[in-house]
Design a protein around this motif. Structure first.
Motif, PDB file in Angstrom:
ATOM      1  N   VAL A   1       0.928  -1.163  -0.116  1.00 19.79           N
ATOM      2  CA  VAL A   1      -0.061  -0.039  -0.093  1.00 19.79           C
ATOM      3  C   VAL A   1       0.849   1.221  -0.194  1.00 19.79           C
ATOM      4  CG1 VAL A   1      -1.826   1.363   1.322  1.00 19.79           C
ATOM      5  CG2 VAL A   1      -1.692  -1.099   1.439  1.00 19.79           C
TER       6      VAL A   1
ATOM      7  N   ALA B   1       1.218   4.278   0.802  1.00 18.40           N
ATOM      8  CA  ALA B   1       0.469   5.214   1.499  1.00 18.40           C
ATOM      9  C   ALA B   1       1.089   6.530   1.253  1.00 18.40           C
ATOM     10  CB  ALA B   1       0.231   5.255   2.999  1.00 18.40           C
TER      11      ALA B   1
ATOM     12  N   PRO C   1      -4.521   2.815  -3.124  1.00 14.41           N
ATOM     13  CA  PRO C   1      -3.195   3.303  -3.033  1.00 14.41           C
ATOM     14  C   PRO C   1      -2.308   1.988  -3.263  1.00 14.41           C
ATOM     15  CG  PRO C   1      -4.139   3.351  -0.797  1.00 14.41           C
ATOM     16  CD  PRO C   1      -5.149   3.029  -1.945  1.00 14.41           C
TER      17      PRO C   1
END
Ligand SMILES: Nc1ncnc2c1ncn2[C@@H]1O[C@H](COP(=O)(O)OP(=O)(O)OP(=O)(O)O)[C@@H](O)[C@H]1O
Ligand SMILES: [Mg+2]
Lengths: 354, 309
Positions: free
Chosen positions: A33, A35, A286
């Motif tokens: 992910v 982020a 994401p």
């Protein structure tokens, strides 16, 4: 450095924070992910940098990675001349007092089983060798500074209103005389009248103690009120970074435009003329961002280059940084989009999709 | 008013915050059930600890014993005598001593292991897998054969160190403790997993608080409630497990009374003398109930959100 220009207190360089996605019985890593994906910015001493973006774009993660509450995947974070991202545990503990955080949810950020005096005193407990009485004196001093009645020192967090709880959180963050405070949506959980109080308190404290803020928020009007410069984030990347007035008067990035068009104006005349830009579609995950510009799936001004190449954040006017192919010089555009045929085909593909 | 050290010159109100333990006690006092439970437990403990010293001792010859057996309640024998002519009242006192001690000590061991394992596996990601598999392993072990093996292996060794009775006691509480911590561990782990993501733990981390203090100051106090519930339940099951062990001949010797033992002995005479089952049963239930209520009151008193309501 003794010139008149204000010093950089915080320098973030190429910060990446990826959370691994694991799957299967053996918890094998199957992806990330992303982020926070390659974020760079500076914060000058004494200024407030606003960080805005929609929910889930990685604002909190960015703030936490800067304070090394997460171990960043990559990148450097220099605060007061020390690289926080790479510091050893012992060094980090020594550096901690200079950087603090005010949290989003004042309810969750206070231990329900500690009294206010204990909560505010905890940083002192950890980092100073004060006697009990000195500590108590400091706690009372802090409670005065944030406007809490001293008689409340003995109470537990549940017995306070949201605004008061946030004051407790701010007092805790101030306890060790930090230079830099990350305010992670400190007002998001409060109602409007209290929001103003807390923001005013933060400004007051900034003047009094010379604090530097990274002010994370999704409330654009509040950011406009408090920030000196504003960074706009979308899906883990900064798309625009500019001084406040310039950004609000003349947004450059299409995403910023769309974001600002959603803010109601106080003046009824301009409000009547306000054109809302409605973005279509959802924010991509994401874990699987688009190959080109992260915003290309929803951008109203998308063109073929956007699908293929990630734009980098560059300064296009003094102090104004934008990551968008629209503002790149002709030469660079030509270099990056070398194949005209590819451009055509992707354009058609795009039309089919919509 | 105390004078403050340091630079502060202006007069400030420096009242020291009140001690939290006073608040806890004040709240505990308002919980009627807890007070009753406390009184009952105190009486029971007094009954089993002081009772045998006050009550007349039994020194019976074999003939007397024979003549005495299965007497109905009388002034000399308030609860009558058992099938071997022993004073049932005295046996209740002596039995309670062991039962209550086993319950409390085994509970402490089991909660200690359970909380430690749960805390470590919830807090440290690396330990989570191994420790939870260990918990599963213990849960899936057939308990009785395991206890049997433990008794076989360690009884003599422990008896040599502590003497036969204390040795058996140590063996039994440890055996019960190490075979009953799993539910507590699972409960604690679940709570810790949720707690460690809370922002106040993050706030403490942002101060550079080491894990040890993070756990002791922020995580442990917040798992008190579920642990307290598990603990009170554990006392009950420990008393009952002990009686089952004694019944199987794995625990204390047959002439050594415990409430569980008395209960099982009484079972065979239940048709003629139901009171021999009722009395120990009642004593066990009273203890468990009293402890439950105390736990309840303590849990409420320790929670600032409930305190002062
Ligand atoms: N510990 C984590 N493990 C995996 N993914 C995470 C973790 N923390 C955050 N994320 C993901 O990272 C992304 C950014 O989250 P973040 O909390 O930074 O958003 P945000 O911008 O602060 O949103 P909000 O405005 O709602 O607070 C989200 O997609 C989230 O699901
Ligand atoms: Mg957030």
């Amino acid at each position: 450095m003794f010139d008149a220009a204000p010093r950089k207190l915080v320098e973030v360089k190429g910060l990446k924070m990826y959370f691994p996605i694991t799957a299967g019985i053996f918890r094998r890593k199957v992806g990330d992910v992303k982020a926070v994906d390659d974020v760079s910015f500076d914060i000058l001493e004494g200024e407030t940098l606003g960080l805005v973006g929609e929910s889930g774009c990685g604002k909190s993660t960015c703030g936490r990675a800067i304070l090394r509450l997460y171990d960043p995947t990559e990148g450097e974070v220099w605060i007061g001349g020390e690289n926080i991202a790479m510091a050893e545990a012992a060094d980090l503990r020594r550096l901690r007092p200079a950087m603090q955080m005010v949290f989003q949810d004042p309810q969750a950020s206070l231990n329900p089983r500690m009294t206010v005096a204990d909560i505010i005193g905890e940083p002192l407990e950890e980092h100073t060798k004060l006697t009990r009485d000195e500590k108590l004196a400091r706690v009372y001093e802090l409670m005065d500074a944030v406007g809490l009645n001293r008689a409340f020192a003995n109470r537990y967090p549940h017995a306070f209103s949201g605004g008061q709880r946030q004051r407790i959180g701010i007092a805790r963050a101030l306890a060790l005389n930090p230079k830099f405070i990350v305010c992670d949506e400190p007002i998001a959980a409060l109602d409007v009248s209290i929001q103003a109080q807390v923001v005013n308190l933060l400004e007051e404290l900034q003047d009094k103690f010379g604090l530097t803020y990274l002010f994370i928020s999704h409330d654009l009007s509040m950011v406009r009120h408090i920030a000196d410069r504003v960074a706009v984030m979308y899906l883990g990347r900064i798309v625009e970074l500019a001084p406040r007035d310039q950004l609000f008067d003349r947004p450059l990035h299409p995403y910023t435009e769309a974001l600002l068009s959603a803010v109601p104006e106080a003046d009824p005349e301009t409000e009547a003329n306000r054109q809302r830009i409605i973005l279509k579609g959802d924010v991509p995950s994401p874990a699987n961002p688009p190959k080109g510009c992260n915003f290309c799936t929803r951008c109203p001004k998308v063109f073929d280059l956007c699908q293929r190449v990630k734009p980098v954040l560059r300064e296009i006017e003094p102090g104004r940084h934008v990551a968008c192919h629209l503002y790149e010089t002709q030469k660079e555009t030509a270099r990056a989009g070398a194949a005209p045929e590819a451009r055509k085909s992707t354009q058609q593909g795009e039309q089919h999709e919509t | 008013m105390r004078d403050t050290a340091g630079t502060q010159a202006k007069p400030v109100r420096m009242e020291r915050p009140r001690s939290q333990w006073r608040d806890v006690w004040d709240q505990f006092k308002t919980h009627k059930g807890a007070l009753v439970g406390m009184t009952v437990l105190a009486l029971l403990v007094a009954f089993v600890v002081i009772g045998p010293f006050v009550w007349h001792e039994e020194k019976l010859t074999t003939t007397q014993t024979y003549l005495n057996k299965n007497k109905p309640p009388s002034l000399t024998y308030p609860l009558g005598t058992d099938h071997l002519g022993r004073d049932f009242f005295l046996r209740m006192m002596e039995g309670g001593r062991v039962s209550i001690a086993v319950g409390l000590v085994a509970m402490t061991i089991s909660i200690f292991i359970g909380t430690t394992v749960g805390m470590l596996s919830g807090f440290f990601k690396r330990l989570d897998g191994p420790l939870m598999r260990l918990t599963d392993l213990f849960l899936s072990l057939p308990l009785l054969p395991l206890l049997l093996v433990m008794v076989m292996l360690f009884r003599d060794a422990l008896a040599r160190i502590f003497g036969p009775e204390l040795g058996t006691f140590v063996l039994i509480v440890i055996a019960i403790g190490v075979t009953s911590w799993m539910p507590a561990a699972r409960i604690v782990r679940g709570e810790v997993l949720a707690l460690k993501e809370r922002e106040f733990v993050l706030a403490a981390r942002s101060l550079g608080t080491p894990n040890r203090r993070l756990i002791l100051r922020h995580v442990l106090p917040n798992v008190v409630s579920p642990v307290m519930v598990a603990a009170t339940l554990d006392i009950a099951s420990a008393i009952i497990t002990e009686s089952a062990l004694s019944f199987l001949g794995l625990g204390f010797p047959p002439d050594f009374p415990t409430w569980g033992r008395l209960l099982f002995d009484g079972l065979s005479y239940m048709q003629q003398y139901p009171e021999r089952v009722i009395w120990p049963g009642l004593a066990i239930s009273l203890t468990v109930l009293a402890v439950n209520y105390i736990g309840d009151g303590l849990r409420d008193a320790l929670d600032p959100r409930i305190r002062g309501r």
